[in-house]
Design a protein around this motif. Sequence first.
Motif, PDB file in Angstrom:
ATOM      1  N   ALA A 119      36.478  23.270  10.100  1.00 44.28           N
ATOM      2  CA  ALA A 119      37.203  22.558   9.530  1.00 44.28           C
ATOM      3  C   ALA A 119      37.059  21.801   8.261  1.00 44.28           C
ATOM      4  N   LYS A 120      36.204  21.359   7.931  1.00 48.48           N
ATOM      5  CA  LYS A 120      35.835  20.708   7.105  1.00 48.48           C
ATOM      6  C   LYS A 120      35.332  21.571   5.853  1.00 48.48           C
ATOM      7  N   THR A 121      35.013  22.567   5.469  1.00 50.26           N
ATOM      8  CA  THR A 121      34.294  24.064   5.305  1.00 50.26           C
ATOM      9  C   THR A 121      35.795  24.546   4.389  1.00 50.26           C
ATOM     10  N   GLU A 122      36.558  24.765   5.433  1.00 50.92           N
ATOM     11  CA  GLU A 122      38.156  25.228   4.964  1.00 50.92           C
ATOM     12  C   GLU A 122      38.368  24.297   4.516  1.00 50.92           C
ATOM     13  N   GLU A 123      38.475  22.747   3.944  1.00 46.62           N
ATOM     14  CA  GLU A 123      38.832  21.593   3.204  1.00 46.62           C
ATOM     15  C   GLU A 123      40.262  21.916   3.880  1.00 46.62           C
ATOM     16  N   ILE A 124      40.162  20.683   4.951  1.00 45.02           N
ATOM     17  CA  ILE A 124      41.456  20.976   5.296  1.00 45.02           C
ATOM     18  C   ILE A 124      41.139  19.202   6.536  1.00 45.02           C
ATOM     19  N   LEU A 125      39.902  18.736   5.713  1.00 50.85           N
ATOM     20  CA  LEU A 125      40.063  17.134   6.219  1.00 50.85           C
ATOM     21  C   LEU A 125      39.301  16.572   5.022  1.00 50.85           C
ATOM     22  N   GLN A 126      39.640  15.146   5.240  1.00 48.45           N
ATOM     23  CA  GLN A 126      39.184  13.875   4.740  1.00 48.45           C
ATOM     24  C   GLN A 126      38.822  12.777   5.250  1.00 48.45           C
ATOM     25  N   PRO A 127      38.226  12.028   4.169  1.00 46.22           N
ATOM     26  CA  PRO A 127      36.731  10.981   5.366  1.00 46.22           C
ATOM     27  C   PRO A 127      37.658  10.331   5.789  1.00 46.22           C
ATOM     28  N   ILE A 128      36.732   9.529   6.976  1.00 44.47           N
ATOM     29  CA  ILE A 128      37.607   9.099   7.368  1.00 44.47           C
ATOM     30  C   ILE A 128      36.883   7.420   6.846  1.00 44.47           C
ATOM     31  N   VAL A 129      37.728   6.404   6.379  1.00 44.25           N
ATOM     32  CA  VAL A 129      37.215   4.786   5.848  1.00 44.25           C
ATOM     33  C   VAL A 129      37.509   3.995   6.986  1.00 44.25           C
ATOM     34  N   SER A 130      36.131   3.649   7.579  1.00 40.80           N
ATOM     35  CA  SER A 130      36.919   3.431   9.152  1.00 40.80           C
ATOM     36  C   SER A 130      35.011   2.343   9.616  1.00 40.80           C
ATOM     37  N   GLU A 131      35.179   0.454   9.493  1.00 43.90           N
ATOM     38  CA  GLU A 131      33.642  -0.040   9.555  1.00 43.90           C
ATOM     39  C   GLU A 131      33.636   0.406  11.050  1.00 43.90           C
ATOM     40  N   VAL A 132      34.926   0.237  12.127  1.00 41.51           N
ATOM     41  CA  VAL A 132      35.253   0.191  12.567  1.00 41.51           C
ATOM     42  C   VAL A 132      34.486   1.893  13.715  1.00 41.51           C
ATOM     43  N   VAL A 133      35.334   2.613  13.425  1.00 40.35           N
ATOM     44  CA  VAL A 133      34.124   3.716  13.862  1.00 40.35           C
ATOM     45  C   VAL A 133      33.027   3.899  13.213  1.00 40.35           C
ATOM     46  N   ASP A 134      32.347   3.777  12.099  1.00 42.44           N
ATOM     47  CA  ASP A 134      30.880   3.574  11.427  1.00 42.44           C
ATOM     48  C   ASP A 134      30.649   2.629  13.441  1.00 42.44           C
ATOM     49  N   LYS A 135      30.676   1.499  13.081  1.00 43.57           N
ATOM     50  CA  LYS A 135      30.042   0.593  14.633  1.00 43.57           C
ATOM     51  C   LYS A 135      29.947   1.708  15.952  1.00 43.57           C
ATOM     52  N   GLN A 136      31.051   2.516  15.952  1.00 41.52           N
ATOM     53  CA  GLN A 136      31.670   2.297  17.926  1.00 41.52           C
ATOM     54  C   GLN A 136      30.663   3.842  17.317  1.00 41.52           C
ATOM     55  N   VAL A 137      30.295   4.792  16.042  1.00 41.50           N
ATOM     56  CA  VAL A 137      29.900   6.395  16.303  1.00 41.50           C
ATOM     57  C   VAL A 137      28.161   6.095  15.955  1.00 41.50           C
ATOM     58  N   PRO A 138      27.649   6.530  16.713  1.00 40.40           N
ATOM     59  CA  PRO A 138      26.407   6.366  15.763  1.00 40.40           C
ATOM     60  C   PRO A 138      26.070   7.657  14.386  1.00 40.40           C
ATOM     61  N   THR A 139      25.400   7.460  13.729  1.00 37.68           N
ATOM     62  CA  THR A 139      25.738   8.293  12.421  1.00 37.68           C
ATOM     63  C   THR A 139      25.585   9.943  12.660  1.00 37.68           C
ATOM     64  N   GLU A 140      24.572   9.754  13.448  1.00 40.40           N
ATOM     65  CA  GLU A 140      23.969  11.460  14.305  1.00 40.40           C
ATOM     66  C   GLU A 140      25.547  12.171  14.941  1.00 40.40           C
ATOM     67  N   LEU A 141      26.257  11.368  15.194  1.00 41.41           N
ATOM     68  CA  LEU A 141      27.146  12.193  15.631  1.00 41.41           C
ATOM     69  C   LEU A 141      29.058  12.167  15.322  1.00 41.41           C
ATOM     70  N   ARG A 142      28.948  12.027  13.997  1.00 42.48           N
ATOM     71  CA  ARG A 142      29.796  11.542  12.653  1.00 42.48           C
ATOM     72  C   ARG A 142      28.627  13.118  11.868  1.00 42.48           C
ATOM     73  N   ASP A 143      30.197  13.697  10.582  1.00 40.81           N
ATOM     74  CA  ASP A 143      30.184  14.766   9.918  1.00 40.81           C
ATOM     75  C   ASP A 143      29.098  13.325   9.077  1.00 40.81           C
ATOM     76  N   LYS A 144      28.497  14.283   8.131  1.00 40.05           N
ATOM     77  CA  LYS A 144      27.489  13.638   7.239  1.00 40.05           C
ATOM     78  C   LYS A 144      29.047  12.726   5.775  1.00 40.05           C
ATOM     79  N   GLU A 145      30.160  13.717   5.480  1.00 39.67           N
ATOM     80  CA  GLU A 145      30.585  12.910   4.969  1.00 39.67           C
ATOM     81  C   GLU A 145      32.248  12.624   6.048  1.00 39.67           C
ATOM     82  N   ASN A 146      31.723  11.792   7.157  1.00 36.91           N
ATOM     83  CA  ASN A 146      32.928  11.119   7.512  1.00 36.91           C
ATOM     84  C   ASN A 146      34.237  12.040   7.490  1.00 36.91           C
ATOM     85  N   GLN A 147      34.230  13.122   7.398  1.00 39.47           N
ATOM     86  CA  GLN A 147      35.564  13.899   8.262  1.00 39.47           C
ATOM     87  C   GLN A 147      36.098  13.918   9.002  1.00 39.47           C
TER      88      GLN A 147
END
Length: 369
Positions: A119-147
């Motif tokens: 979905a990311k490489t097909e360019e249909i997503l955008q970055p999720i900007v949320s401090e709450v999500v970032d805090k709740q989910v560790p980096t390794e369980l999120r896309d590198k660009e937060n898409q």
Amino acid sequence: MFNKCSSYLLTISLLIIAILAGCSSGTSTTSNTEGAKPEKTTETAESKPTETGGEVNIYTARHYDVDQELYDMFTEETGIKVNVVEGKAPELIERMKREGESTPADLFITVDGGILNTAKTEEILQPIVSEVVDKQVPTELRDKENQWVGLSTRARVIVYAKDRVDPSELSTYEDLATDKWKGKVAVRSSTNLYNQSLLASFIDIMGEQEAEVWAEALTANLAREPEGGDRDQAKAIASGVGDVALMNTYYVGQLATSAEAEEVKVAEGIGVFFPNQQTSGTHINISGAGLVKHSQNKDNAIKLLEFLTAAKAQTKISQANFEYPVNSDATLPELLESWGTFKSQNIDFAKYGELNPKAVEIANKVGWK
Ligand code: FE
């Protein structure tokens, strides 16, 4: 006879149908044209969503009851209506590409890190900007660009017939491909994404050649030609067809809590073993949500992601579906707790997508049906 008059009447009827169809697609942003399951919405009281907290539209390939329960809870808490379109992940991705800027989709939810990456490489997503999500989910369980952000994980483990196998005999995925297990392994078809991602992870970890050797030897060890889903592999070994099987952890929980006594019995007869603890770790996969590039309800979509990754929703996902939560504050169900902690593969989920064609090629080459 098909005369002028009936032709006129037919034209009028078709016009009326067209107008009615036009009206309904104007009010429903989640019309389902992909042959997927009928859409469900969390509409509870008022039919005019904008009068409350607005709405959020989800295209999802997840098929679990707990998801809808969570959407209902979210609507209750926020007044935001959740519209759901269910379908197969590749079809939903195609649909979003085709709909482009006019897509009603705000969130794309699916299982498998490879699909999320597609979905990311097909360019249909955008970055999720949320401090709450970032805090709740560790980096390794999120896309590198937060898409996309993980919602749960699942381990693909070895299950064994407790009456015939001592767990001390088990060690690694590689070991299942040795002569020791000739005619004793049950696994579903390689056309299934769970197995393709498992093989993709091995290509990444051990290299293409070694992964092929493994797949070939595993296929030679099968107790029967691959058939059925993950649960059917557990049922096979419970009935004496094979001694060990590869399957996702949450299916063991689903069998154990099944309404069917037979399935509960199957769960009682099998043990769960986390392979490769001294080496590369147990294979895990991820289920997650991507924020759609052309989302028209972005704030609501992010609110829903914050809700779904909070400890309360995460506990519910885990308790109801036996998936592993992505938020470490969530409470595990007793069954998962009883299995203890385990070391998982240290891998970039994007690899599952990148290496998928290779995995499919290898499976076909070695005759893993
Ligand atoms: Fe599944």
